[in-house]
Design a protein around this motif. Sequence first.
Motif, PDB file in Angstrom:
ATOM      1  N   VAL A  30       0.830  -1.201   0.000  1.00  0.00           N
ATOM      2  CA  VAL A  30       0.000   0.000   0.000  1.00  0.00           C
ATOM      3  C   VAL A  30       0.863   1.248   0.000  1.00  0.00           C
ATOM      4  CG1 VAL A  30      -1.904  -1.143   1.164  1.00  0.00           C
ATOM      5  CG2 VAL A  30      -0.185   0.051   2.520  1.00  0.00           C
ATOM      6  N   LYS A  31       0.276   2.352  -0.461  1.00  0.00           N
ATOM      7  CA  LYS A  31       0.955   3.649  -0.448  1.00  0.00           C
ATOM      8  C   LYS A  31       0.857   4.288   0.931  1.00  0.00           C
ATOM      9  CE  LYS A  31       2.275   4.302  -4.733  1.00  0.00           C
ATOM     10  NZ  LYS A  31       3.676   4.418  -5.055  1.00  0.00           N
ATOM     11  N   LYS A  32      -0.346   4.186   1.552  1.00  0.00           N
ATOM     12  CA  LYS A  32      -0.581   4.859   2.818  1.00  0.00           C
ATOM     13  C   LYS A  32      -1.671   4.133   3.594  1.00  0.00           C
ATOM     14  CE  LYS A  32      -1.777   9.444   4.599  1.00  0.00           C
ATOM     15  NZ  LYS A  32      -2.165  10.804   4.244  1.00  0.00           N
ATOM     16  N   VAL A  33      -1.501   4.069   4.909  1.00  0.00           N
ATOM     17  CA  VAL A  33      -2.521   3.522   5.807  1.00  0.00           C
ATOM     18  C   VAL A  33      -2.676   4.485   6.966  1.00  0.00           C
ATOM     19  CG1 VAL A  33      -3.196   1.616   7.305  1.00  0.00           C
ATOM     20  CG2 VAL A  33      -1.846   1.147   5.284  1.00  0.00           C
ATOM     21  N   THR A  34      -3.911   4.875   7.257  1.00  0.00           N
ATOM     22  CA  THR A  34      -4.173   5.694   8.434  1.00  0.00           C
ATOM     23  C   THR A  34      -5.394   5.152   9.152  1.00  0.00           C
ATOM     24  OG1 THR A  34      -5.484   7.239   7.098  1.00  0.00           O
ATOM     25  CG2 THR A  34      -3.205   7.841   7.519  1.00  0.00           C
ATOM     26  N   SER A  35      -5.303   5.098  10.470  1.00  0.00           N
ATOM     27  CA  SER A  35      -6.423   4.651  11.291  1.00  0.00           C
ATOM     28  C   SER A  35      -6.778   5.751  12.272  1.00  0.00           C
ATOM     29  CB  SER A  35      -6.048   3.382  12.062  1.00  0.00           C
ATOM     30  OG  SER A  35      -5.828   2.316  11.179  1.00  0.00           O
ATOM     31  N   SER A  36      -8.048   5.796  12.648  1.00  0.00           N
ATOM     32  CA  SER A  36      -8.517   6.766  13.636  1.00  0.00           C
ATOM     33  C   SER A  36      -9.425   6.046  14.622  1.00  0.00           C
ATOM     34  CB  SER A  36      -9.294   7.888  12.957  1.00  0.00           C
ATOM     35  OG  SER A  36      -9.946   8.687  13.923  1.00  0.00           O
ATOM     36  N   HIS A  37      -8.983   5.988  15.887  1.00  0.00           N
ATOM     37  CA  HIS A  37      -9.832   5.332  16.887  1.00  0.00           C
ATOM     38  C   HIS A  37     -11.063   6.176  17.186  1.00  0.00           C
ATOM     39  CE1 HIS A  37      -7.430   7.953  19.541  1.00  0.00           C
ATOM     40  NE2 HIS A  37      -8.427   7.861  20.406  1.00  0.00           N
ATOM     41  N   SER A  38     -10.946   7.503  17.071  1.00  0.00           N
ATOM     42  CA  SER A  38     -12.100   8.366  17.356  1.00  0.00           C
ATOM     43  C   SER A  38     -13.175   8.252  16.270  1.00  0.00           C
ATOM     44  CB  SER A  38     -11.657   9.819  17.533  1.00  0.00           C
ATOM     45  OG  SER A  38     -11.012  10.287  16.377  1.00  0.00           O
ATOM     46  N   LYS A  39     -12.751   8.087  15.018  1.00  0.00           N
ATOM     47  CA  LYS A  39     -13.706   7.917  13.917  1.00  0.00           C
ATOM     48  C   LYS A  39     -14.091   6.451  13.727  1.00  0.00           C
ATOM     49  CE  LYS A  39     -11.944  11.792  11.170  1.00  0.00           C
ATOM     50  NZ  LYS A  39     -11.246  12.121   9.914  1.00  0.00           N
ATOM     51  N   GLY A  40     -13.252   5.533  14.224  1.00  0.00           N
ATOM     52  CA  GLY A  40     -13.512   4.110  14.035  1.00  0.00           C
ATOM     53  C   GLY A  40     -13.280   3.660  12.610  1.00  0.00           C
TER      54      GLY A  40
END
Length: 84
Positions: A30-40
């Motif tokens: 992958v080029k980029k991975v982002t996770s957000s616990h606040s947004k789920g």
Amino acid sequence: MIKVTANVDGMMCGMCEAHVNDAVRAAFNVKKVTSSHSKGTTEVISEEPVDEEKLRQTIEATGYKVTGIQTEPYEKKGFSLFHK
């Protein structure tokens, strides 16, 4: 470019996000991975379509629940002086 957004239940902090991101990077090119616990959510940007079932299995193997996956074309947003 393809953007895949997975709805992920169970992430509580930045370390949770890091675990999911590391698992996705290890399983996919992958080029980029982002996770957000606040947004789920976990967003994956890649050049090729991602196998949604494998993505679900990869995230759930880290201990979180995937409740949905959406795939859409991705266009990089950038600053431009010339509006085309």
